[in-house]
Scaffold this active site. Structure first.
Site, PDB file in Angstrom:
ATOM      1  N   ASP A  10       0.855  -1.190   0.000  1.00  0.00           N
ATOM      2  CA  ASP A  10       0.000   0.000   0.000  1.00  0.00           C
ATOM      3  C   ASP A  10       0.893   1.243   0.000  1.00  0.00           C
ATOM      4  O   ASP A  10       2.075   1.172   0.334  1.00  0.00           O
ATOM      5  CB  ASP A  10      -0.909   0.022   1.241  1.00  0.00           C
ATOM      6  N   SER A  11       0.294   2.377  -0.343  1.00  0.00           N
ATOM      7  CA  SER A  11       1.042   3.627  -0.319  1.00  0.00           C
ATOM      8  C   SER A  11       1.411   4.021   1.112  1.00  0.00           C
ATOM      9  O   SER A  11       2.301   4.835   1.321  1.00  0.00           O
ATOM     10  CB  SER A  11       0.199   4.730  -0.950  1.00  0.00           C
ATOM     11  N   CYS A  73      -3.838  -0.907  -2.202  1.00  0.00           N
ATOM     12  CA  CYS A  73      -4.136   0.491  -2.489  1.00  0.00           C
ATOM     13  C   CYS A  73      -5.066   0.599  -3.709  1.00  0.00           C
ATOM     14  O   CYS A  73      -4.751   0.094  -4.789  1.00  0.00           O
ATOM     15  CB  CYS A  73      -2.816   1.203  -2.774  1.00  0.00           C
ATOM     16  N   GLU A 152      -6.202   9.679   8.904  1.00  0.00           N
ATOM     17  CA  GLU A 152      -4.827   9.580   9.425  1.00  0.00           C
ATOM     18  C   GLU A 152      -4.675  10.391  10.712  1.00  0.00           C
ATOM     19  O   GLU A 152      -3.855  10.084  11.560  1.00  0.00           O
ATOM     20  CB  GLU A 152      -3.820  10.054   8.375  1.00  0.00           C
ATOM     21  N   CYS A 184     -11.322   3.268  -1.341  1.00  0.00           N
ATOM     22  CA  CYS A 184     -10.047   3.763  -0.808  1.00  0.00           C
ATOM     23  C   CYS A 184      -9.771   3.019   0.492  1.00  0.00           C
ATOM     24  O   CYS A 184     -10.706   2.752   1.259  1.00  0.00           O
ATOM     25  CB  CYS A 184     -10.139   5.269  -0.556  1.00  0.00           C
ATOM     26  N   HIS A 186      -8.722   3.878   3.259  1.00  0.00           N
ATOM     27  CA  HIS A 186      -9.040   4.544   4.525  1.00  0.00           C
ATOM     28  C   HIS A 186     -10.536   4.571   4.860  1.00  0.00           C
ATOM     29  O   HIS A 186     -10.914   4.750   6.010  1.00  0.00           O
ATOM     30  CB  HIS A 186      -8.525   5.980   4.499  1.00  0.00           C
TER      31      HIS A 186
END
Ligand code: DGL
Length: 272
Positions: A10-11, A73, A152, A184, A186
């Site tokens: 993942d990024s 991702c 985040e 996404c 998140h």
């Protein structure tokens, strides 16, 4: 080959939401997770850059003896999956198709909403996959760039989070979607806020679980599934976590994203 590990890329930290489901469904497998925390976010970058960074990441994972790689991702899956598949011989699983298939099987009115990063939405990758499964389905998309920083920051239920989510989703609701893909890494962490805003009638699709099922299916088909314990009956799975910057920051976020602390078991590496 059953001995190899499952690589997850993942990024940054968000892919741990996918790792969590893979670990839950395949508890005897070992995971090697790589988060490119030095260069996150990918969601604002060009396709060329994302593909270059991702190829470097996959090269690294290959050196760790992985038998399959999950691209956790959404942005990488949307922009770079076909190029990565061409250049690497290992099985590679992206997150878009499993989520898209689930959405197509779920929608009642044939109108699916998709939210994701700016790059994912710009790529139109979700509509392309959905329409390849069923061309009659309408897809309504919206990029939500402020959601990644909110998550985040750990602001999962703050007032501002409700306001931002509601601002992004209102136009989609007007378009009569009945299913919404959380496109996404998140967004699964905002599931309860999103559900509250869109109402119970709209079904939220979190691809992580579907991706884990896809991984199990491929490993089974390729006779690579580790479904036995060691001779003493112990589960000997061992997970490793690598990042490209600030391992301590990554460690501090694992409770939220992975659902457990990994007690500093994170190593910093360089991909350049
Ligand atoms: N992992 C990215 C995704 O799922 C979100 C974070 C980023 O922009 O890199 O699209």
């Amino acid at each position: 080959m059953t001995k190899g590990k499952i690589g997850i890329f993942d990024s940054g930290v968000g892919g741990l939401t996918v790792a969590r489901e893979v670990i839950k469904l395949l508890p005897l497998e070992s995971i090697v997770y790589l988060g490119d925390t030095a260069r996150v976010p990918y969601g604002t970058k060009s396709s060329l850059t994302v593909t270059k960074f991702s190829a470097q990441a996959l090269n690294f994972l290959q050196t760790r003896g992985v038998k399959l790689i999950v691209i956790a991702c959404n942005t990488v899956s949307a922009l770079s999956l076909s190029s990565l598949k061409k250049n690497f011989s290992l099985p590679i699983v992206g997150v878009l198709k499993p989520g898209a298939e689930k959405a197509v099987n779920t929608t009642r009115r044939g109108v699916i909403g998709v939210i994701g990063t700016e790059a994912t939405i710009r790529s139109r990758a979700y509509p392309k996959i959905i329409k390849s499964i069923n061309p009659k389905i309408k897809v309504r998309e919206r990029s939500c760039p402020l959601l990644v920083p909110l998550v985040e920051e750990g602001w999962l239920k703050e007032k501002v989070t409700y306001s931002v989510v509601s601002f992004y989703l209102r136009p989609l609701l007007k378009k009569r979607i009945d299913t919404l893909i959380l496109g996404c890494t998140h967004y699964p962490l905002l599931k309860s806020v999103i559900q509250e805003i869109v109402g119970e009638k709209i079904v939220l699709i979190d691809s992580a679980r579907e991706v884990a099922k896809q991984v199990r299916k491929i490993l089974k088909e390729e006779n690579m599934l580790r479904d036995f314990k060691d001779w003493s009956g112990k589960n000997v799975s061992q997970h490793q976590f690598f990042v490209t910057d600030r391992p301590e920051k990554f460690s501090s976020l694992t409770k939220v994203f992975l659902g457990k602390n990994i007690n500093g078991n994170v190593q910093k590496i360089s991909l350049e």
